[in-house]
Design an enzyme around this catalytic site. Sequence first.
Site, PDB file in Angstrom:
ATOM      1  N   ASP A 310       0.801  -1.059  -0.264  1.00 29.84           N
ATOM      2  CA  ASP A 310      -0.245  -0.095   0.118  1.00 29.84           C
ATOM      3  C   ASP A 310       0.763   1.469  -0.316  1.00 29.84           C
ATOM      4  O   ASP A 310       2.133   1.358   0.250  1.00 29.84           O
ATOM      5  CB  ASP A 310      -0.826  -0.078   0.901  1.00 29.84           C
ATOM      6  CG  ASP A 310      -2.319   1.139   1.237  1.00 29.84           C
ATOM      7  OD1 ASP A 310      -2.488   1.345   0.295  1.00 29.84           O
ATOM      8  OD2 ASP A 310      -2.656   0.734   2.485  1.00 29.84           O
ATOM      9  N   GLU A 313       2.760   5.000  -3.977  1.00 28.06           N
ATOM     10  CA  GLU A 313       2.734   6.009  -5.144  1.00 28.06           C
ATOM     11  C   GLU A 313       4.900   6.795  -5.010  1.00 28.06           C
ATOM     12  O   GLU A 313       5.614   7.103  -6.702  1.00 28.06           O
ATOM     13  CB  GLU A 313       1.794   6.688  -5.098  1.00 28.06           C
ATOM     14  CG  GLU A 313       0.000   6.508  -5.135  1.00 28.06           C
ATOM     15  CD  GLU A 313       0.039   5.385  -4.048  1.00 28.06           C
ATOM     16  OE1 GLU A 313       0.830   6.030  -3.052  1.00 28.06           O
ATOM     17  OE2 GLU A 313      -0.673   4.646  -4.123  1.00 28.06           O
ATOM     18  N   ASP A 423      -8.923   4.008  -2.805  1.00 31.24           N
ATOM     19  CA  ASP A 423     -10.269   4.338  -2.202  1.00 31.24           C
ATOM     20  C   ASP A 423     -10.744   4.867  -2.793  1.00 31.24           C
ATOM     21  O   ASP A 423     -11.214   6.131  -2.714  1.00 31.24           O
ATOM     22  CB  ASP A 423      -8.928   5.425  -0.709  1.00 31.24           C
ATOM     23  CG  ASP A 423      -7.968   4.895  -0.355  1.00 31.24           C
ATOM     24  OD1 ASP A 423      -8.343   3.529  -0.012  1.00 31.24           O
ATOM     25  OD2 ASP A 423      -7.029   5.836   0.421  1.00 31.24           O
TER      26      ASP A 423
HETATM   27  C1  GLC Z   1      -4.722   3.798   2.063  1.00 30.87           C
HETATM   28  C2  GLC Z   1      -5.552   2.758   2.055  1.00 30.87           C
HETATM   29  C3  GLC Z   1      -6.381   1.724   2.310  1.00 30.87           C
HETATM   30  C4  GLC Z   1      -5.860   1.398   3.823  1.00 30.87           C
HETATM   31  C5  GLC Z   1      -6.113   2.898   4.867  1.00 30.87           C
HETATM   32  C6  GLC Z   1      -5.061   2.185   5.854  1.00 30.87           C
HETATM   33  O1  GLC Z   1      -5.621   4.434   2.386  1.00 30.87           O
HETATM   34  O2  GLC Z   1      -5.679   3.115   0.305  1.00 30.87           O
HETATM   35  O3  GLC Z   1      -6.912   0.886   1.688  1.00 30.87           O
HETATM   36  O4  GLC Z   1      -6.756   0.901   4.804  1.00 30.87           O
HETATM   37  O5  GLC Z   1      -4.633   3.178   3.728  1.00 30.87           O
HETATM   38  O6  GLC Z   1      -3.712   1.219   5.178  1.00 30.87           O
END
Ligand code: GLC
Length: 638
Positions: A310, A313, A423
């Site tokens: 995650d 980017e 998201d």
């Molecule tokens: C980011 C991710 C999301 C996750 C959050 C907390 O926003 O895209 O899926 O729940 O981080 O880790």
Amino acid sequence: MAAETKRFRYGDPIETDAVMVEIPVSAGDPAGLKVDPGAKTMSRKMSEETIVYGLGETVRGINKRGWLYKSFNADDPHHEEGKNSLYASQNFILLDDGTSCCGYYFDHPGAVYFDIGYTDIDMMTVSFDDMDLYVYEIEGDTPIEIVREFRRIIGPSYIPPKWAFGYGQSRWGYKTAGDIREVADKYDELDIPIDMVYMDIDYMTDFKVFTVDPEKFPNTKDFVSEMKERGIHVVPNTDPGVKIEPGYDVYEEGLKGGYFCKKEDGTELVAAVWPGKIHFPDFLNSDARRWFGDKYKRMTDLGIDGFWNDMNEPAIFYTDETLSGVYEGLDKLRNEEMDIWGFFKFKELMDSIDNNPEDYRRFYHDMDGKKIRHDKVHNLYSFNMTRAAGEAFKRNNPGQEILLFSRASFIGAHRYGGVWTGDNMSWWSHLLLNIKQMPSLNMTGFLYSGADTGGFGADTTEDLMMRWIEFSIFTPLFRNHSALGTREQELYRFKRTDDFRHLIELRYALIPYIYDAFVKAAKENDMYIRPMAFDYRSDPNCRDIEDQLLVGDSIMIAPVYEQNAKGRFVYLPEKMKFVRFRSVDDYDVEILNKGNHHIDLALNEVAVFILPGHSLPMAKPAKRVGEIDFENLKYIEG
Ligand code: GLC
């Protein structure tokens, strides 16, 4: 004519490793592009008829015409029409005017701007900050041939373990082993199939990557194996930023090894993400990649066999530099009278804190001896994080199948893992966006993909969840995930749990078909989910259909994506068998002729259309993928 690729070189390209097949460099420019080195543009006229496909995960439609897209991986949870960038940069486009078609891959690791009929409605112009790149021009007779050729040159798509085709429940907010166990228990109590429960950032100690909080998870290894004995995989979230904390071994090792990204002056960049102040591993450096990749072994040694990468980017909440700039700006404003312009300046300052373009120019990569400023290679960061993990699994867990998917992506990462679309919101328009993103992702090799079912941000509703599930039944990655603070959306939170059970059972019954179609697409460089116009190119009515899709060789789907709709219109390019499923055993069938139809679909009903000469195999319902009997299938003939 078999599809054929030509490669052209401009300037001094940075090797991205997106393309795997070595193609000799041709002289001159691509036949279909007008190249203007002064303006750093490449353009092509589009006829009235031209459809532009591609670009993977973006906003808007399957046909990309009429907008400006910027490939520059962005952590932006507002996936609205007005945006230009999402988390991915997949610079492959395909132009089809119905009789001839052509594909282009712009192999460039920095920002790429696609003006597809925005400035001039009849022109497509691709531009760059630096025109250092390879352009691959692919000619072929049909869109699907061009896609196959593109996929051949970028190498095979990742195939996840079979269990990763099951249903997964996630939520940002599960904190302890008890929370995770409770989710599994509730699904089992209601007999709703499930194979995965995800662990979001709260499982870590202070959000430190590759740690598990011993208080929240007192004996992780036993917990993981207890869950696995029940047939449930726990899948943790992995973020790239390493918390700056003396004594934390990952931080100490990274510092000692020189594995973190540095600024011009040679000191490590300090940015802030979930753990607070962090350093970013330099995934573009092969030693750092290997070092970080090996750390996943800590988790696989606990029995964990699935990961979602995650924030890669990479997302930056702020750096020391931006933060002090903002404070300075605020101090100045404090002494001024707050007129309307002051108010705008104030807001602008606050908005400039996260993912500030200036921050992406503040640090460098050591690309095995070559120092390169981050913004020039920004889109390679997540690819190389995914690669770090994928390469390490091959090295440290040979023969083991491990689930891996990522938020940000670039072509090349499709060889190591899948993606989820980040998201999104619990909006009907985002269900439709999900439908439109899937074929584009498939074109670019990201077959294992899907969205946060039910929507991540904002409060979902029971009907949106139901309709979204009716689409996600067909997406390889099927995960219900939501954000902290939003309405809880595990399926047991709703009233019509019987309907939800029937729908998830339907997914499990279809897994033999879905898995077969997926593996075939991965092995033959084909698309698992396709736009109608790919298979029915000569039917003019199919050219602008964006809400019906072909899934595998045998079926077409037509999801409902409007609230309170009790059905929808569909166009059939040929006679098909319409199956209206309420559950694995409860469905009715009707032969529908070529043409337009309105079909009734109650909230709990899913439409599947079986193509003539094909049949749909179905397994008996099972609670886990491992319990599916792949041998004894029943077939609904088309
Ligand atoms: C980011 C991710 C999301 C996750 C959050 C907390 O926003 O895209 O899926 O729940 O981080 O880790």
